[in-house]
Design a protein around this motif. Structure first.
Motif, PDB file in Angstrom:
ATOM      1  N   GLY A 174       0.792  -1.233   0.000  1.00 52.30           N
ATOM      2  CA  GLY A 174       0.000   0.000   0.000  1.00 52.30           C
ATOM      3  C   GLY A 174       0.818   1.274   0.000  1.00 52.30           C
ATOM      4  N   GLY A 175       0.380   2.213   0.853  1.00 54.55           N
ATOM      5  CA  GLY A 175       1.036   3.516   0.908  1.00 54.55           C
ATOM      6  C   GLY A 175       2.489   3.427   1.299  1.00 54.55           C
ATOM      7  N   SER A 176       2.863   2.409   2.046  1.00 52.85           N
ATOM      8  CA  SER A 176       4.270   2.258   2.433  1.00 52.85           C
ATOM      9  C   SER A 176       5.146   1.992   1.218  1.00 52.85           C
ATOM     10  CB  SER A 176       4.413   1.122   3.457  1.00 52.85           C
ATOM     11  OG  SER A 176       3.782   1.458   4.676  1.00 52.85           O
ATOM     12  N   VAL A 177       4.676   1.148   0.314  1.00 54.01           N
ATOM     13  CA  VAL A 177       5.435   0.879  -0.911  1.00 54.01           C
ATOM     14  C   VAL A 177       5.459   2.123  -1.797  1.00 54.01           C
ATOM     15  CG1 VAL A 177       5.546  -0.513  -3.014  1.00 54.01           C
ATOM     16  CG2 VAL A 177       4.932  -1.574  -0.835  1.00 54.01           C
ATOM     17  N   ARG A 178       4.314   2.753  -1.935  1.00 51.76           N
ATOM     18  CA  ARG A 178       4.251   3.984  -2.735  1.00 51.76           C
ATOM     19  C   ARG A 178       5.256   5.004  -2.215  1.00 51.76           C
ATOM     20  NH1 ARG A 178      -0.503   6.533  -0.815  1.00 51.76           N
ATOM     21  NH2 ARG A 178       0.953   7.645   0.545  1.00 51.76           N
ATOM     22  N   ASP A 179       5.259   5.231  -0.906  1.00 51.76           N
ATOM     23  CA  ASP A 179       6.170   6.227  -0.339  1.00 51.76           C
ATOM     24  C   ASP A 179       7.626   5.790  -0.453  1.00 51.76           C
ATOM     25  OD1 ASP A 179       4.033   7.836   0.255  1.00 51.76           O
ATOM     26  OD2 ASP A 179       3.913   7.258   2.363  1.00 51.76           O
ATOM     27  N   ALA A 180       7.884   4.481  -0.334  1.00 52.23           N
ATOM     28  CA  ALA A 180       9.255   3.992  -0.520  1.00 52.23           C
ATOM     29  C   ALA A 180       9.719   4.259  -1.947  1.00 52.23           C
ATOM     30  CB  ALA A 180       9.327   2.498  -0.213  1.00 52.23           C
ATOM     31  N   LEU A 181       8.835   4.053  -2.911  1.00 53.16           N
ATOM     32  CA  LEU A 181       9.185   4.326  -4.299  1.00 53.16           C
ATOM     33  C   LEU A 181       9.433   5.806  -4.549  1.00 53.16           C
ATOM     34  CD1 LEU A 181       6.611   1.952  -6.011  1.00 53.16           C
ATOM     35  CD2 LEU A 181       9.094   1.677  -6.006  1.00 53.16           C
ATOM     36  N   LEU A 182       8.751   6.653  -3.774  1.00 53.92           N
ATOM     37  CA  LEU A 182       8.954   8.099  -3.893  1.00 53.92           C
ATOM     38  C   LEU A 182      10.118   8.592  -3.037  1.00 53.92           C
ATOM     39  CD1 LEU A 182       5.212   9.267  -3.784  1.00 53.92           C
ATOM     40  CD2 LEU A 182       6.726   9.226  -5.784  1.00 53.92           C
TER      41      LEU A 182
ATOM     42  N   LYS B 269      10.357   8.551   0.342  1.00 59.49           N
ATOM     43  CA  LYS B 269       9.961   9.285   1.551  1.00 59.49           C
ATOM     44  C   LYS B 269       9.145   8.410   2.514  1.00 59.49           C
ATOM     45  CE  LYS B 269       5.913  11.333  -0.722  1.00 59.49           C
ATOM     46  NZ  LYS B 269       5.173  12.600  -0.990  1.00 59.49           N
ATOM     47  N   LEU B 270       9.605   7.182   2.698  1.00 61.01           N
ATOM     48  CA  LEU B 270       8.919   6.280   3.608  1.00 61.01           C
ATOM     49  C   LEU B 270       8.991   6.807   5.034  1.00 61.01           C
ATOM     50  CD1 LEU B 270       7.459   3.564   3.899  1.00 61.01           C
ATOM     51  CD2 LEU B 270       9.699   2.484   4.194  1.00 61.01           C
ATOM     52  N   GLY B 271       7.864   6.821   5.710  1.00 60.06           N
ATOM     53  CA  GLY B 271       7.813   7.323   7.083  1.00 60.06           C
ATOM     54  C   GLY B 271       8.015   6.219   8.098  1.00 60.06           C
ATOM     55  N   LYS B 272       7.523   6.458   9.300  1.00 63.75           N
ATOM     56  CA  LYS B 272       7.704   5.496  10.394  1.00 63.75           C
ATOM     57  C   LYS B 272       6.463   4.646  10.639  1.00 63.75           C
ATOM     58  CE  LYS B 272      11.311   8.009  12.868  1.00 63.75           C
ATOM     59  NZ  LYS B 272      11.771   8.526  14.188  1.00 63.75           N
ATOM     60  N   ASP B 273       5.416   4.849   9.828  1.00 61.70           N
ATOM     61  CA  ASP B 273       4.211   4.027   9.913  1.00 61.70           C
ATOM     62  C   ASP B 273       4.222   3.063   8.730  1.00 61.70           C
ATOM     63  OD1 ASP B 273       3.401   5.407  12.152  1.00 61.70           O
ATOM     64  OD2 ASP B 273       2.176   6.829  11.017  1.00 61.70           O
ATOM     65  N   LEU B 274       4.303   1.771   9.016  1.00 67.39           N
ATOM     66  CA  LEU B 274       4.477   0.770   7.969  1.00 67.39           C
ATOM     67  C   LEU B 274       3.256  -0.141   7.888  1.00 67.39           C
ATOM     68  CD1 LEU B 274       8.159  -0.247   8.828  1.00 67.39           C
ATOM     69  CD2 LEU B 274       7.375   1.524   7.235  1.00 67.39           C
TER      70      LEU B 274
ATOM     71  N   LEU C 223       9.244   2.238  15.150  1.00 67.92           N
ATOM     72  CA  LEU C 223       8.399   2.094  13.966  1.00 67.92           C
ATOM     73  C   LEU C 223       7.040   1.526  14.374  1.00 67.92           C
ATOM     74  CD1 LEU C 223      10.940   0.551  11.422  1.00 67.92           C
ATOM     75  CD2 LEU C 223      10.197   2.928  11.561  1.00 67.92           C
ATOM     76  N   THR C 224       5.988   2.019  13.723  1.00 69.88           N
ATOM     77  CA  THR C 224       4.640   1.504  13.960  1.00 69.88           C
ATOM     78  C   THR C 224       4.259   0.609  12.796  1.00 69.88           C
ATOM     79  OG1 THR C 224       3.991   3.472  15.204  1.00 69.88           O
ATOM     80  CG2 THR C 224       2.225   2.108  14.314  1.00 69.88           C
ATOM     81  N   CYS C 225       3.899  -0.633  13.115  1.00 74.03           N
ATOM     82  CA  CYS C 225       3.575  -1.611  12.084  1.00 74.03           C
ATOM     83  C   CYS C 225       2.111  -2.029  12.202  1.00 74.03           C
ATOM     84  CB  CYS C 225       4.452  -2.858  12.242  1.00 74.03           C
ATOM     85  SG  CYS C 225       6.231  -2.520  12.299  1.00 74.03           S
ATOM     86  N   GLU C 226       1.394  -1.982  11.080  1.00 74.21           N
ATOM     87  CA  GLU C 226       0.040  -2.535  11.020  1.00 74.21           C
ATOM     88  C   GLU C 226       0.060  -3.717  10.072  1.00 74.21           C
ATOM     89  OE1 GLU C 226      -3.057   0.251  10.251  1.00 74.21           O
ATOM     90  OE2 GLU C 226      -2.962   1.071  12.284  1.00 74.21           O
ATOM     91  N   ILE C 227      -0.325  -4.884  10.584  1.00 70.91           N
ATOM     92  CA  ILE C 227      -0.247  -6.120   9.817  1.00 70.91           C
ATOM     93  C   ILE C 227      -1.666  -6.628   9.596  1.00 70.91           C
ATOM     94  CG2 ILE C 227       0.777  -8.424   9.722  1.00 70.91           C
ATOM     95  CD1 ILE C 227       2.663  -7.338  12.059  1.00 70.91           C
ATOM     96  N   THR C 228      -2.072  -6.696   8.353  1.00 70.89           N
ATOM     97  CA  THR C 228      -3.450  -7.056   8.011  1.00 70.89           C
ATOM     98  C   THR C 228      -3.468  -8.332   7.186  1.00 70.89           C
ATOM     99  OG1 THR C 228      -4.082  -4.721   7.992  1.00 70.89           O
ATOM    100  CG2 THR C 228      -5.578  -6.268   6.900  1.00 70.89           C
ATOM    101  N   THR C 229      -4.347  -9.211   7.544  1.00 71.52           N
ATOM    102  CA  THR C 229      -4.525 -10.442   6.774  1.00 71.52           C
ATOM    103  C   THR C 229      -5.084 -10.120   5.389  1.00 71.52           C
ATOM    104  OG1 THR C 229      -4.923 -11.669   8.824  1.00 71.52           O
ATOM    105  CG2 THR C 229      -5.676 -12.694   6.778  1.00 71.52           C
ATOM    106  N   PHE C 230      -4.641 -10.863   4.368  1.00 70.94           N
ATOM    107  CA  PHE C 230      -5.183 -10.688   3.015  1.00 70.94           C
ATOM    108  C   PHE C 230      -6.700 -10.548   3.100  1.00 70.94           C
ATOM    109  CE2 PHE C 230      -1.664 -13.609   1.076  1.00 70.94           C
ATOM    110  CZ  PHE C 230      -0.758 -12.560   1.136  1.00 70.94           C
ATOM    111  N   ARG C 231      -7.225  -9.579   2.340  1.00 79.37           N
ATOM    112  CA  ARG C 231      -8.670  -9.334   2.386  1.00 79.37           C
ATOM    113  C   ARG C 231      -9.312  -9.596   1.027  1.00 79.37           C
ATOM    114  NH1 ARG C 231      -9.715  -5.403   6.558  1.00 79.37           N
ATOM    115  NH2 ARG C 231     -11.803  -5.130   5.694  1.00 79.37           N
ATOM    116  N   ALA C 232     -10.551 -10.046   1.077  1.00 78.86           N
ATOM    117  CA  ALA C 232     -11.362 -10.235  -0.135  1.00 78.86           C
ATOM    118  C   ALA C 232     -12.793  -9.868   0.220  1.00 78.86           C
ATOM    119  CB  ALA C 232     -11.275 -11.670  -0.625  1.00 78.86           C
TER     120      ALA C 232
END
Length: 495
Positions: free
Chosen positions: A36-44, A46-51, A90-99
């Motif tokens: 998600g946004g973490s990958v987007r920001d890493a590609l830009l 500017k990855l922050g501390k919320d992963l 670092l703050t990590c949010e881990i979410t199970t695959f969703r459908a």
């Protein structure tokens, strides 16, 4: 590709936490992806501390895996498949695959866990947020061409926009917000879907809409976000006073395009914010909304021209109503409304004709908002006449110089009467009560008009006021004079 290089650099920066977390999951037979946004920001870059991470492990398994490893763990989002943890700052949010499946009425899904990363990515809002990195292999997963969209600075959806917005209409606000925050452009099919589905934003709670609007206004290009809201019709349901400023202009009754003027004022107010400071939401709201009273106060003048008398008064009331409906805090509502109400005050300054008394009242009325008010009135100059613009800027400079001079002499930040409540009661023989507050206010107004008075002069003025306002009042038996000071303090706070 530069974007991939940025991502590698950013992933190396968080690699100790990411590597440890990935190893935990791999040992238990589960995959783990940065997403998600973490990958987007890493590609830009500017990855922050919320992963954000996603995994095939179920929530209860995630809890067991991170407990004992993380510095702290919480399960507030576990019903939606999300477990939170902190590790080494670092703050990590881990979410199970969703459908998930959505009912098309609310934005609350029927939570359904998925089995593949591709399925999980398809349900995300935009393709630039539908990329993942397999932390075990460092391989990019990009089934919906998010990388190409990122490079082109385009917002598009993994599924059709109709499916995406039908699942969650808040994503339309997010499109406008990302336009502001990232400087991206919504794809034509996204804009068209927003136009057809704008009214569905009413399914979303005002609180959630307000959060997205605030993030939009605090982005790097809020004008673009506002324009997308207006052009798509979304603003008609979220902030209808803004598109209402697009007033029809004819050859006989010409005036500035109020909508375009307000967007320029917003940009100019942002330019006046101090470097290195957080975006000023109150100033930005006031800049965007300062003229929303104009449509309701427009009057055509015989022979040509248009007037907007008292639009600041009407606008302040409209601001309170709209921001209340959007569930902004009382402090934000009152501050924005006050700035809108005061934004025309400066225009009476002319070439410096204000007396020191008028300057004192300007400062006192603005209170803690003085710096923002100064920025707003400077930003409100959008004339293309260079000579007029320069004259206005000189007037602003002159007023601020006078404020600084008077403030240095008189401590304008804490204007108080020259006599306190206790002395008023003693001199006039008054008991505690409203009359003491009226005397206090009279002396405060006198202080604003004439500056500091010496004690004897203040006493004389109070006695003259009492001749017209006090008759035969004596202290009530047994009452503590000190209570009058409390009454005065209450009156002063309400003033």
């Amino acid at each position: 590709m530069l974007a991939k290089q940025n991502a590698v650099v950013e992933l190396m920066r968080i690699s100790p936490v990411a590597e440890e977390l990935s190893a935990l999951f791999a040992k238990a037979g589960h995959s783990l992806f940065l997403v998600g946004g973490s990958v987007r920001d890493a590609l830009l870059g500017k990855l922050g501390k919320d992963l954000d991470f996603t995994t095939d492990a179920r929530p209860e398994q995630v809890m067991r895996l991170v407990s004992g490893w993380a510095d702290a763990v919480w399960d507030i989002g576990i019903a939606f498949g999300t477990v939170g943890a902190t590790k080494d700052g670092l703050t990590c949010e881990i979410t199970t695959f969703r459908a998930d499946q959505y009912d098309g009425v609310s934005r609350n899904p029927e939570v359904k866990f998925g089995d593949s990363i591709e399925e999980d990515l398809k349900r995300r809002d935009f393709t630039v947020n539908a990329m993942a990195v397999n932390l075990a292999t460092k391989q990019f997963v990009d089934p919906y061409d998010g990388m190409a969209a990122l490079e082109a600075k385009v917002l598009d959806t993994p599924a059709t926009p109709e499916e995406s917005f039908g699942d969650d209409p808040l994503r339309m606000m997010r499109a406008a917000r990302f336009t502001s925050q990232l400087g991206f452009t919504a794809a034509p099919r996204v804009v068209e879907a927003m136009r057809r589905m704008a009214d569905q934003i009413q399914r979303i709670t005002a609180e959630r809409v307000q959060v997205e609007l605030s993030k939009l206004l605090c982005g790097i290009e809020p004008r673009r976000g506002v324009e997308l809201m207006v052009d798509s019709g979304l603003a008609d349901h979220v902030l209808p006073e803004v598109p209402a400023m697009r007033l029809e202009i004819d050859e006989h009754h010409q005036h500035k395009d109020v909508y375009q003027h307000s967007l320029v004022v917003l940009e100019q107010a942002i330019d006046l914010e101090e470097d290195g400071t957080e975006p000023d939401l109150i100033l930005r709201l006031a800049a965007l909304l300062h003229d929303i009273g104009k449509p309701d106060t427009r009057r055509h003048i015989p022979g040509g021209g248009v007037s907007f008398h008292h639009h600041e008064v009407v606008g302040a009331k409209m601001v309170r109503k709209r921001l209340r409906e959007l569930r902004y805090s009382k402090e934000i509502i009152e501050n924005v409304a006050k700035l809108v109400f005061l934004h025309l005050r400066f225009h009476g300054y002319g070439k410096g004709e204000w007396t020191d008394s008028a300057v004192r009242r300007y400062v006192t009325d603005a209170g803690d908002l003085l710096d923002r008010l100064n920025k707003l009135v400077r930003a409100d100059c959008t004339t293309r006449n260079r000579r007029k613009a320069q004259a206005l800027q000189r007037s602003y400079d002159d007023l601020e110089t006078r404020i600084a001079r008077i403030a240095a002499d008189e401590d304008l930040a804490r204007v108080r009467p020259d006599l306190d409540g206790n002395e008023i009661m003693r001199l006039l023989g008054l008991p505690p009560g409203p009359l003491v507050g009226k005397a206090w206010k009279f002396l405060k107004d006198l202080r604003l008009d004439r500056g500091p008075l010496d004690h004897d002069e203040a006493v004389a003025e109070l006695q003259k006021w009492a001749l017209d306002n006090v008759s035969g009042v004596v202290p009530a038996a047994g009452e503590d004079v000190a209570d009058g000071a409390e009454q005065v303090e209450d009156d002063r706070r309400d003033d």
